[in-house]
Design an enzyme around this catalytic site. Structure first.
Site, PDB file in Angstrom:
ATOM      1  N   GLY A 163     -16.473  15.619  36.395  1.00  0.00           N
ATOM      2  CA  GLY A 163     -17.236  16.903  36.565  1.00  0.00           C
ATOM      3  C   GLY A 163     -16.833  17.701  35.288  1.00  0.00           C
ATOM      4  O   GLY A 163     -17.263  18.864  35.545  1.00  0.00           O
ATOM      5  N   GLU A 188      -7.878  20.145  32.754  1.00  0.00           N
ATOM      6  CA  GLU A 188      -7.165  19.124  33.609  1.00  0.00           C
ATOM      7  C   GLU A 188      -6.119  18.569  32.963  1.00  0.00           C
ATOM      8  O   GLU A 188      -4.883  18.493  33.260  1.00  0.00           O
ATOM      9  CB  GLU A 188      -8.260  17.961  34.185  1.00  0.00           C
ATOM     10  N   GLY A 192     -13.225  19.122  41.426  1.00  0.00           N
ATOM     11  CA  GLY A 192     -14.125  17.805  42.038  1.00  0.00           C
ATOM     12  C   GLY A 192     -14.149  17.977  43.394  1.00  0.00           C
ATOM     13  O   GLY A 192     -13.435  19.018  44.099  1.00  0.00           O
ATOM     14  N   SER A 193     -14.870  17.085  44.093  1.00  0.00           N
ATOM     15  CA  SER A 193     -14.990  17.139  45.669  1.00  0.00           C
ATOM     16  C   SER A 193     -13.925  17.077  46.481  1.00  0.00           C
ATOM     17  O   SER A 193     -13.706  17.566  47.381  1.00  0.00           O
ATOM     18  CB  SER A 193     -16.197  16.325  46.072  1.00  0.00           C
ATOM     19  N   GLY A 202     -12.838  13.308  34.506  1.00  0.00           N
ATOM     20  CA  GLY A 202     -13.925  14.126  33.589  1.00  0.00           C
ATOM     21  C   GLY A 202     -15.283  13.892  34.195  1.00  0.00           C
ATOM     22  O   GLY A 202     -16.253  14.502  33.368  1.00  0.00           O
TER      23      GLY A 202
HETATM   24  C1  5RP Z   1     -13.410  16.516  37.069  1.00  0.00           C
HETATM   25  C2  5RP Z   1     -12.781  15.286  37.583  1.00  0.00           C
HETATM   26  C3  5RP Z   1     -12.328  14.760  38.828  1.00  0.00           C
HETATM   27  O1  5RP Z   1     -11.062  14.759  39.323  1.00  0.00           O
HETATM   28  C4  5RP Z   1     -13.158  13.558  38.979  1.00  0.00           C
HETATM   29  O2  5RP Z   1     -14.529  13.423  38.700  1.00  0.00           O
HETATM   30  C5  5RP Z   1     -13.155  13.051  40.588  1.00  0.00           C
HETATM   31  O3  5RP Z   1     -13.922  13.868  41.361  1.00  0.00           O
HETATM   32  P1  5RP Z   1     -14.426  13.587  42.899  1.00  0.00           P
HETATM   33  O4  5RP Z   1     -13.030  14.021  43.651  1.00  0.00           O
HETATM   34  O5  5RP Z   1     -15.453  14.725  43.125  1.00  0.00           O
HETATM   35  O6  5RP Z   1     -14.575  12.050  43.158  1.00  0.00           O
HETATM   36  O7  5RP Z   1     -11.943  14.550  36.928  1.00  0.00           O
HETATM   37  O8  5RP Z   1     -13.474  16.614  35.666  1.00  0.00           O
END
Ligand code: 5RP
Length: 221
Positions: A96, A102, A28-29, A94
């Site tokens: 992403g 994970e 994720g970001s 999830g």
């Molecule tokens: C990916 C995830 C990420 O941790 C979740 O979506 C948060 O992402 P971000 O840091 O971009 O807000 O679970 O599967």
């Protein structure tokens, strides 16, 4: 502003890596900022176990070796973001689409350090649609069963997970008993993983806001 808070949360996780040779890495970001911070200190680690092809690509580009979980045993620390966090450090993840890997790394790690900006902390989980990874041929069956559980599943179109499966983003679930709901969804034939991380919550949440970074930990309460 939110990007700065993500960076702030990511840098707060660095002290948790003390003595750690192999790091579990989420997706994720927010995690991308964390990976960037690893580059200058990469000589301190043997490598990382990655939860997605996207994170793997980024790690390798920075010269950080990516290791197979099967060869490294239990990990000391796993660092990952979240889409929602409650006060028990239970999560929805999830967004992403990397939830299965994970969850595997979280299960195989002694400590799960979650990094996020303060907007992710919620009184009840479920406003963010719960991502559920499903074997493609079970899509309609699982969707019907999720409706029986009170959800409104929406197929994440044009998206295939790193494991070759589909995602049902499930709206309108009332997540009053997260552990029970996690079991109920896990029990549906065809479900690979639910993005509800309740039975194995985070151990520490580093929550960034403009006033600083708050550390939430069940042990400290
Ligand atoms: C990916 C995830 C990420 O941790 C979740 O979506 C948060 O992402 P971000 O840091 O971009 O807000 O679970 O599967």
């Amino acid at each position: 502003m939110q990007e700065n808070l993500k960076k702030q949360a990511a840098s707060a996780a660095i002290p948790y890596l003390k003595g750690c040779r192999i790091i579990g890495i989420g997706t994720g970001s927010t995690v991308n900022y964390f990976i960037d911070l690893l580059a200058p200190i990469k000589h301190q680690f043997d490598g990382a176990v990655s939860s997605s092809e996207a994170s793997t690509k980024k790690l390798l580009a920075l010269g950080i070796p990516v290791l197979d979980l099967n060869t490294v045993g239990t990990l000391d620390v796993y660092v990952d973001g979240a889409d929602e966090i409650n006060s028990n450090l239970q999560l929805i993840k999830g967004g992403g689409g990397a939830l299965t890997r994970e969850k595997i790394i979280a299960a195989a790690s002694k400590s799960f350090v979650c990094i996020a900006d303060h907007s992710k902390l919620v009184p009840y989980l479920g406003n963010f649609p719960l991502p559920i990874e499903v074997i493609p041929m079970a899509r309609s069956y699982v969707a019907r069963e999720l409706v029986k559980l009170g959800g409104h599943p929406v197929w994440r179109e044009n998206f295939i997970t790193d494991n070759g499966n589909i995602i049902l983003d499930t709206h309108r679930l009332e997540i009053v008993e997260p552990c029970q709901l996690e079991s109920a969804i896990n029990n549906l034939t065809g479900v690979v993983t639910t993005g509800l991380f309740a039975q194995r919550p985070a151990d520490i949440v580093l929550l960034a806001s403009k006033d600083g970074t708050q550390t939430l930990s069940m042990e400290l309460e």
